[in-house]
Each structure stands twice: as C-alpha cells, then as structure tokens.
Design a protein around this motif. Structure first.
Motif, PDB file in Angstrom:
ATOM      1  N   PRO A 121      52.906  66.177 -23.586  1.00 22.61           N
ATOM      2  CA  PRO A 121      52.530  67.540 -23.179  1.00 22.61           C
ATOM      3  C   PRO A 121      51.077  67.680 -22.746  1.00 22.61           C
ATOM      4  CG  PRO A 121      52.693  67.396 -25.567  1.00 22.61           C
ATOM      5  CD  PRO A 121      53.207  66.102 -25.030  1.00 22.61           C
ATOM      6  N   ASP A 122      50.207  66.757 -23.187  1.00 24.28           N
ATOM      7  CA  ASP A 122      48.780  66.880 -22.895  1.00 24.28           C
ATOM      8  C   ASP A 122      48.278  65.750 -21.999  1.00 24.28           C
ATOM      9  OD1 ASP A 122      48.658  69.109 -24.517  1.00 24.28           O
ATOM     10  OD2 ASP A 122      47.845  68.028 -26.248  1.00 24.28           O
ATOM     11  N   ILE A 123      47.422  66.116 -21.065  1.00 25.33           N
ATOM     12  CA  ILE A 123      46.640  65.163 -20.283  1.00 25.33           C
ATOM     13  C   ILE A 123      45.188  65.400 -20.671  1.00 25.33           C
ATOM     14  CG2 ILE A 123      45.959  64.435 -17.966  1.00 25.33           C
ATOM     15  CD1 ILE A 123      48.582  65.801 -16.977  1.00 25.33           C
ATOM     16  N   THR A 124      44.487  64.384 -21.133  1.00 30.55           N
ATOM     17  CA  THR A 124      43.128  64.594 -21.625  1.00 30.55           C
ATOM     18  C   THR A 124      42.125  63.713 -20.881  1.00 30.55           C
ATOM     19  OG1 THR A 124      43.339  62.938 -23.385  1.00 30.55           O
ATOM     20  CG2 THR A 124      43.946  65.212 -23.926  1.00 30.55           C
ATOM     21  N   PHE A 125      40.930  64.259 -20.744  1.00 22.08           N
ATOM     22  CA  PHE A 125      39.818  63.513 -20.176  1.00 22.08           C
ATOM     23  C   PHE A 125      38.643  63.655 -21.131  1.00 22.08           C
ATOM     24  CE2 PHE A 125      35.963  63.343 -17.431  1.00 22.08           C
ATOM     25  CZ  PHE A 125      36.068  62.015 -17.066  1.00 22.08           C
ATOM     26  N   GLU A 126      38.170  62.522 -21.639  1.00 21.59           N
ATOM     27  CA  GLU A 126      37.073  62.528 -22.606  1.00 21.59           C
ATOM     28  C   GLU A 126      35.843  61.865 -21.989  1.00 21.59           C
ATOM     29  OE1 GLU A 126      36.127  61.354 -27.266  1.00 21.59           O
ATOM     30  OE2 GLU A 126      38.138  61.113 -26.434  1.00 21.59           O
ATOM     31  N   ILE A 127      34.747  62.603 -21.933  1.00 22.37           N
ATOM     32  CA  ILE A 127      33.500  62.096 -21.341  1.00 22.37           C
ATOM     33  C   ILE A 127      32.888  61.030 -22.245  1.00 22.37           C
ATOM     34  CG2 ILE A 127      31.142  62.713 -20.668  1.00 22.37           C
ATOM     35  CD1 ILE A 127      32.192  65.521 -20.009  1.00 22.37           C
TER      36      ILE A 127
ATOM     37  N   VAL B  61      51.884  72.388 -14.511  1.00 19.75           N
ATOM     38  CA  VAL B  61      51.744  71.943 -13.125  1.00 19.75           C
ATOM     39  C   VAL B  61      52.397  72.963 -12.186  1.00 19.75           C
ATOM     40  CG1 VAL B  61      53.863  70.551 -13.116  1.00 19.75           C
ATOM     41  CG2 VAL B  61      51.960  69.948 -11.594  1.00 19.75           C
ATOM     42  N   PHE B  62      51.749  73.205 -11.052  1.00 20.51           N
ATOM     43  CA  PHE B  62      52.228  74.236 -10.121  1.00 20.51           C
ATOM     44  C   PHE B  62      51.950  73.787  -8.698  1.00 20.51           C
ATOM     45  CE2 PHE B  62      51.230  77.974  -7.476  1.00 20.51           C
ATOM     46  CZ  PHE B  62      52.427  78.658  -7.553  1.00 20.51           C
ATOM     47  N   THR B  63      53.011  73.743  -7.871  1.00 16.35           N
ATOM     48  CA  THR B  63      52.848  73.403  -6.446  1.00 16.35           C
ATOM     49  C   THR B  63      53.494  74.457  -5.547  1.00 16.35           C
ATOM     50  OG1 THR B  63      54.899  72.096  -6.344  1.00 16.35           O
ATOM     51  CG2 THR B  63      52.864  70.939  -6.991  1.00 16.35           C
ATOM     52  N   ASN B  64      53.831  75.603  -6.130  1.00 22.27           N
ATOM     53  CA  ASN B  64      54.451  76.712  -5.383  1.00 22.27           C
ATOM     54  C   ASN B  64      55.849  76.356  -4.885  1.00 22.27           C
ATOM     55  OD1 ASN B  64      54.311  79.395  -4.494  1.00 22.27           O
ATOM     56  ND2 ASN B  64      53.730  78.783  -2.418  1.00 22.27           N
ATOM     57  N   HIS B  65      56.548  75.504  -5.660  1.00 20.20           N
ATOM     58  CA  HIS B  65      57.916  75.121  -5.302  1.00 20.20           C
ATOM     59  C   HIS B  65      58.626  74.760  -6.608  1.00 20.20           C
ATOM     60  CE1 HIS B  65      61.269  72.780  -3.705  1.00 20.20           C
ATOM     61  NE2 HIS B  65      61.007  73.300  -2.505  1.00 20.20           N
ATOM     62  N   ASP B  66      59.544  75.616  -7.052  1.00 16.37           N
ATOM     63  CA  ASP B  66      60.148  75.470  -8.377  1.00 16.37           C
ATOM     64  C   ASP B  66      60.850  74.132  -8.566  1.00 16.37           C
ATOM     65  OD1 ASP B  66      59.235  77.951  -9.104  1.00 16.37           O
ATOM     66  OD2 ASP B  66      61.142  78.994  -8.725  1.00 16.37           O
ATOM     67  N   LYS B  67      61.651  73.707  -7.586  1.00 13.79           N
ATOM     68  CA  LYS B  67      62.396  72.452  -7.726  1.00 13.79           C
ATOM     69  C   LYS B  67      61.435  71.270  -7.824  1.00 13.79           C
ATOM     70  CE  LYS B  67      66.150  69.760  -5.663  1.00 13.79           C
ATOM     71  NZ  LYS B  67      67.134  69.695  -4.535  1.00 13.79           N
ATOM     72  N   ARG B  68      60.396  71.260  -6.986  1.00 11.20           N
ATOM     73  CA  ARG B  68      59.416  70.175  -7.031  1.00 11.20           C
ATOM     74  C   ARG B  68      58.652  70.189  -8.361  1.00 11.20           C
ATOM     75  NH1 ARG B  68      56.712  70.427  -2.052  1.00 11.20           N
ATOM     76  NH2 ARG B  68      55.478  72.170  -2.818  1.00 11.20           N
ATOM     77  N   ASP B  69      58.285  71.362  -8.842  1.00 13.84           N
ATOM     78  CA  ASP B  69      57.565  71.448 -10.114  1.00 13.84           C
ATOM     79  C   ASP B  69      58.418  70.907 -11.259  1.00 13.84           C
ATOM     80  OD1 ASP B  69      55.507  72.576  -8.714  1.00 13.84           O
ATOM     81  OD2 ASP B  69      55.812  74.613  -9.450  1.00 13.84           O
ATOM     82  N   GLY B  70      59.729  71.199 -11.208  1.00 13.53           N
ATOM     83  CA  GLY B  70      60.627  70.661 -12.220  1.00 13.53           C
ATOM     84  C   GLY B  70      60.684  69.144 -12.167  1.00 13.53           C
ATOM     85  N   HIS B  71      60.684  68.592 -10.947  1.00 14.44           N
ATOM     86  CA  HIS B  71      60.696  67.140 -10.790  1.00 14.44           C
ATOM     87  C   HIS B  71      59.402  66.533 -11.325  1.00 14.44           C
ATOM     88  CE1 HIS B  71      61.362  63.444  -7.945  1.00 14.44           C
ATOM     89  NE2 HIS B  71      61.570  63.155  -9.224  1.00 14.44           N
ATOM     90  N   LEU B  72      58.284  67.179 -11.047  1.00 14.77           N
ATOM     91  CA  LEU B  72      56.999  66.661 -11.533  1.00 14.77           C
ATOM     92  C   LEU B  72      56.926  66.634 -13.060  1.00 14.77           C
ATOM     93  CD1 LEU B  72      54.511  68.375  -9.043  1.00 14.77           C
ATOM     94  CD2 LEU B  72      55.109  65.957  -9.149  1.00 14.77           C
ATOM     95  N   ARG B  73      57.658  67.538 -13.710  1.00 12.78           N
ATOM     96  CA  ARG B  73      57.624  67.590 -15.181  1.00 12.78           C
ATOM     97  C   ARG B  73      58.548  66.558 -15.826  1.00 12.78           C
ATOM     98  NH1 ARG B  73      58.082  73.483 -14.000  1.00 12.78           N
ATOM     99  NH2 ARG B  73      55.933  74.293 -14.020  1.00 12.78           N
ATOM    100  N   ASN B  74      59.445  65.955 -15.037  1.00 14.07           N
ATOM    101  CA  ASN B  74      60.393  65.037 -15.682  1.00 14.07           C
ATOM    102  C   ASN B  74      59.831  63.617 -15.765  1.00 14.07           C
ATOM    103  OD1 ASN B  74      61.004  63.495 -13.363  1.00 14.07           O
ATOM    104  ND2 ASN B  74      62.852  64.671 -12.868  1.00 14.07           N
ATOM    105  N   LYS B  75      60.689  62.662 -16.144  1.00 16.80           N
ATOM    106  CA  LYS B  75      60.220  61.300 -16.450  1.00 16.80           C
ATOM    107  C   LYS B  75      59.728  60.534 -15.229  1.00 16.80           C
ATOM    108  CE  LYS B  75      63.051  60.801 -20.599  1.00 16.80           C
ATOM    109  NZ  LYS B  75      64.116  60.018 -21.289  1.00 16.80           N
ATOM    110  N   ASP B  76      60.068  60.986 -14.031  1.00 14.41           N
ATOM    111  CA  ASP B  76      59.576  60.296 -12.834  1.00 14.41           C
ATOM    112  C   ASP B  76      58.059  60.435 -12.681  1.00 14.41           C
ATOM    113  OD1 ASP B  76      62.054  59.393 -12.061  1.00 14.41           O
ATOM    114  OD2 ASP B  76      62.454  61.104 -10.746  1.00 14.41           O
ATOM    115  N   PHE B  77      57.521  61.540 -13.203  1.00 17.95           N
ATOM    116  CA  PHE B  77      56.097  61.800 -13.017  1.00 17.95           C
ATOM    117  C   PHE B  77      55.394  62.072 -14.357  1.00 17.95           C
ATOM    118  CE2 PHE B  77      57.919  62.747  -8.840  1.00 17.95           C
ATOM    119  CZ  PHE B  77      57.055  62.038  -8.016  1.00 17.95           C
ATOM    120  N   LEU B  78      55.247  63.326 -14.759  1.00 11.79           N
ATOM    121  CA  LEU B  78      54.409  63.688 -15.905  1.00 11.79           C
ATOM    122  C   LEU B  78      55.104  63.538 -17.261  1.00 11.79           C
ATOM    123  CD1 LEU B  78      52.794  66.871 -14.330  1.00 11.79           C
ATOM    124  CD2 LEU B  78      51.686  64.653 -14.680  1.00 11.79           C
TER     125      LEU B  78
END
Length: 200
Positions: free
Chosen positions: A104-110, A81-98
């Motif tokens: 580690p994987d997000i999958t979409f199956e047709i 995940v990338f939003t051009n802001h290191d601190k925010r990206d770190g937050h997105l990777r933790n338990k609050d979000f992703l």
C-alpha cells in the motif's frame, strides 16, 4: 588605563573563545493542500501517459543557514494513483504494476544532499517500491522560504524536484518486452512544506 586595557583584552579573549551559536536543522511538514506529484511513461511508443498520486504525507529536516536537506521521508499511497481513466487506474493498482493490495505504501527516504548551486542540489535517497529498496537521485530547486502571506502565515519552504527512473529496477516489468509500456518513468514534484514549530 592598564586595568581597563587588561579587562578589555580579557573580554575580547572570552568572546573569541566562546562557542558560536549555530543554526540547527528544523523539521518541515508537507502541506498536502499544496503538493503536486506527476509521472509520465510512454505508451506503445505513441505518447506519454500522465498521472499522479493524490495521497501523500511526509516531512524533512532543513537547515535554513546552510540550505541543506538533511533527512526526511515521503510516503505515497499506491491506491491513490490517478490517470483520469478508471479502467487504467484499476490496472495500475493490480499485480502487473503497483500491487496496491500487498504494497500500500511507496516511500522515499532522504539519505544525502549535495548542493549544486545557491538554491539547487541533488537529493539522494532510498525508494521502496513493490517491497524493493533502491537508491534514487532527485534534482531539487529550493524556490522560496519565508512566512506565508495568506492563510496559516507560518514559515514555509517551496521546492521543485524531478528525476527519471527505470521501473524495472524495482521489478515492475509488465509490457516492457512487448514495447507496450516504457521502462523510463519521469517523476516531477512541486511542494510547500511548513516549519513544524508553526503547527504545534
């Protein structure tokens, strides 16, 4: 003359009764050099935060004759995940979000495709996020399918797609009650996929 007519009639009968060769779906592999995926979510009601996932792989089956997407899977690496802001990206990777450490994987199956026009349709699939699988509909435009004019020169299909989901449906609820982070997430995709036979 009678023998000729009889032979001609038999030949025509066999031609009509013979099975017609039908095109079959072929596998297309996503070209990761020509793949873009973005998301947007409102921050405290002021403006959307925009981001993307930079690591993705996948393939799908496509019938050129019927213009049907019959099956396929996309896999996004949540740590990318990338939003051009290191601190925010770190937050997105933790338990609050992703929760990337655990998921580690997000999958979409047709699972289905319904045409809505000559080159448009709705893809239905199962999105697995944070260990939960929920159905998701995606509006799809089949842009162009042809031999690529430069580089690999293999047969390539281009697709644009978008949808909006509620992240709370997958258990991601951080900041919703306080109106800090919106529940609605807009997803947009642009991709090129190469017919697998071209890369064998």
């Amino acid at each position: 003359m009678k023998r000729f007519l009889s032979t001609a009639a038999l030949t025509a009968s066999l031609a009509l009764s013979a099975p017609v060769a039908m095109a079959e779906p072929e596998t297309y592999v996503i070209d990761d050099e020509h793949f873009s995926m973005s998301f947007e979510v409102i921050h405290i009601g002021y403006a959307p935060v925009m981001g993307m996932f930079r690591d993705v792989e996948g393939q799908f089956d496509y019938d050129e004759e019927t213009k049907q997407l019959t099956s396929g899977t996309l896999t996004f690496k949540s740590k990318s995940v990338f939003t051009n802001h290191d601190k925010r990206d770190g937050h997105l990777r933790n338990k609050d979000f992703l929760n990337s450490g655990t998921f580690p994987d997000i999958t979409f199956e047709i699972t289905n495709f319904e045409a809505t026009g000559d080159n448009t349709g709705i893809v239905t699939g199962d999105l697995t996020l944070l260990g939960k699988t929920r159905p998701m509909d995606v509006d799809v435009t089949l842009n162009k399918s042809a031999e690529y004019p430069i580089g690999h020169e293999d047969y390539t299909l281009g697709i644009t797609a978008e949808t909006t989901i509620k992240r709370s449906n997958w258990g991601m609820t951080y900041g919703i009650d306080q109106d800090l982070v919106g529940d609605d997430v807009r997803l947009r995709f642009g991709l090129e996929a190469v017919k697998e036979s071209g890369w064998l």
